[in-house]
Design an enzyme around this catalytic site. Structure first.
Site, PDB file in Angstrom:
ATOM      1  N   ARG A 181       3.551 -31.408   0.335  1.00  0.00           N
ATOM      2  CA  ARG A 181       3.652 -32.405  -0.736  1.00  0.00           C
ATOM      3  C   ARG A 181       4.998 -32.342  -1.454  1.00  0.00           C
ATOM      4  O   ARG A 181       5.496 -33.357  -1.929  1.00  0.00           O
ATOM      5  CB  ARG A 181       2.498 -32.218  -1.733  1.00  0.00           C
ATOM      6  N   LYS A 226     -20.671 -37.702   8.257  1.00  0.00           N
ATOM      7  CA  LYS A 226     -21.652 -38.606   7.657  1.00  0.00           C
ATOM      8  C   LYS A 226     -21.248 -40.071   7.678  1.00  0.00           C
ATOM      9  O   LYS A 226     -20.127 -40.422   7.329  1.00  0.00           O
ATOM     10  CB  LYS A 226     -21.911 -38.185   6.208  1.00  0.00           C
ATOM     11  N   GLY A 256      -8.801 -36.104   4.734  1.00  0.00           N
ATOM     12  CA  GLY A 256      -8.590 -34.660   4.765  1.00  0.00           C
ATOM     13  C   GLY A 256      -8.740 -33.989   6.111  1.00  0.00           C
ATOM     14  O   GLY A 256      -7.843 -33.289   6.581  1.00  0.00           O
ATOM     15  N   GLY A 305      -8.492 -38.988  -1.047  1.00  0.00           N
ATOM     16  CA  GLY A 305      -9.324 -39.953  -1.771  1.00  0.00           C
ATOM     17  C   GLY A 305      -8.650 -41.291  -1.953  1.00  0.00           C
ATOM     18  O   GLY A 305      -9.272 -42.354  -1.816  1.00  0.00           O
TER      19      GLY A 305
END
Length: 395
Positions: free
Chosen positions: A35, A197, A353, A376
């Site tokens: 980052r 999921k 991620g 996110g």
């Protein structure tokens, strides 16, 4: 869309929201500087213009002032990555911070203390944002990883800069990359969605069905689709309460002419362990006591053929339990296919991620077009949401 190129930073102080929320070990050493490296082009451009940089970021989720989360721990690493001296101030607002910012000369860098030492940051407090705004002449948001938060430093502060605000290089690249997939990408467009999921990807799937020509559904979420269609999945992960939704997604896809590709075979294991006994099974015929843990050889071939047809590729989520070496091959082979398609001229975007972790682990970072820095924020963009940190610059 205003970017760094719309400004000359000579003798200007740039207040830059960076995302330096980096991992530290027990000695407070940075273990992954990605980052920081990603923010370098923005910072260097401003310095080369003859401006100075005031860097603000959060680190972790401190409850008030906690030394373990002080940005002083990363100052040396930031200096090392940028190749320029970095001054640190143990405040981010108030007289001490203002004096440190005011004394900055062109070509100098100041790193502020952790924004989240103040609860006003996450509350999106206007007064706190106004205090931050006093530190710089031009506001630059280069923190895609926090662009989905309406925090003081990511969103609210922008209102105090009117026409003196812009996107940094990293954030501009993120916006352009997502736009290529969602709006302007050359067809055929493919989305590869993996992970455990269906529930975590519902909104993404529903939003991208109008944008893509092919959809690969892999990983644990594929078993919900298989069971919903009457397949036997043994002990494989499944969201029984989402089976109706899975059938509805397949129906929507058919109506929109989107070709959905689900694994046809799997590597099945008799235990969730790297040392488990394994066998290749038809995905519809997994016996009790066995669970699917990776895409099988025929599925990988099928997916390779789909990837090679496509000109724009989004990859979000692995095809198996890649953290275990025995079950990583499906994800690795998908990475190889996407790398080959990219080499042949396709645009490939990796985000989320687990897929980013896989890309780094298996050395695909330089072989795809773009790896997103925001988990996110990336997902919310794919869901079609307007991110507050981006909207604040566009106002």
């Amino acid at each position: 869309m205003k970017t760094l190129n719309d400004f000359n930073f000579e003798n200007k102080k740039a207040l830059i929201r960076v995302d330096f929320n980096v991992p530290l070990n027990e000695k407070f050493e940075v273990t992954d500087a990605t980052r920081i490296v990603s923010a370098k082009p923005t910072i260097i451009k401003i310095l080369e213009d003859g401006g100075s940089c005031i860097l603000m970021s959060h680190l972790g989720r401190p409850k008030g002032v906690e030394e373990a989360f002080s940005l002083r721990h990363i100052a040396a690493k930031v200096e090392d990555v940028l190749g320029v001296e970095v001054k640190f101030v143990n405040q981010c607002v108030g007289e001490t911070a203002e004096a440190a910012a005011a004394s900055l000369e062109p070509g100098q860098i100041l790193l502020l203390e952790n924004l989240r030492f103040h609860k006003e940051e996450t509350a999106g407090d206007v007064t706190f944002a106004e205090q931050l705004s006093k530190l710089g002449d031009i506001y630059v948001n280069d923190a895609f990883g926090t662009a989905h938060r309406a925090h003081a430093s990511t969103t609210i502060v922008a209102q105090f800069f009117e026409d003196k605000k812009c996107f940094g290089s990293l954030l501009a690249q993120e916006i352009e990359s997502i736009s290529k997939v969602m709006e302007t990408g050359e067809k055929p467009v493919l989305a590869v969605l993996g992970g455990a999921k269906v529930s975590s990807k519902i909104t993404i799937i529903e939003n991208i069905l109008d944008k893509v020509d092919h959809l690969i559904i892999g990983g644990g979420m594929s078993f919900t689709f298989v069971k919903a269609q009457g397949g036997k999945i043994g002990n494989s992960i499944c969201e029984d309460d989402k089976m109706e939704l899975a059938l509805d997604i397949l129906k929507q896809a058919k109506a929109k002419n989107v070709q959905v590709h689900i694994p046809v075979d799997v590597i099945a294991a008799d235990d969730f362990s790297n040392d488990a006994n394994t066998q290749v099974l038809d995905i519809n015929e997994i016996p009790d006591g066995w669970e699917g843990v990776d895409a099988g050889p025929k599925s990988r071939e099928n997916f390779h053929d789909v990837v090679m047809q496509c000109k724009t590729i989004l990859w979000n989520g692995p095809l198996g339990v890649f953290e275990m070496e025995s079950f990583a091959n499906g994800t690795i082979e998908l990475g190889n296919s996407i790398a080959e398609a990219t080499k042949n001229g396709a645009f490939s975007l990796v985000g989320g991620g687990d897929s980013v972790a896989a890309v780094k682990q298996f050395g695909f970072e330089e072989k795809v077009s773009y790896v997103s820095t925001g988990g996110g924020a990336m997902l919310e963009s794919l869901e079609g949401k307007t991110l507050p940190g981006i909207a604040a610059i566009l106002k």
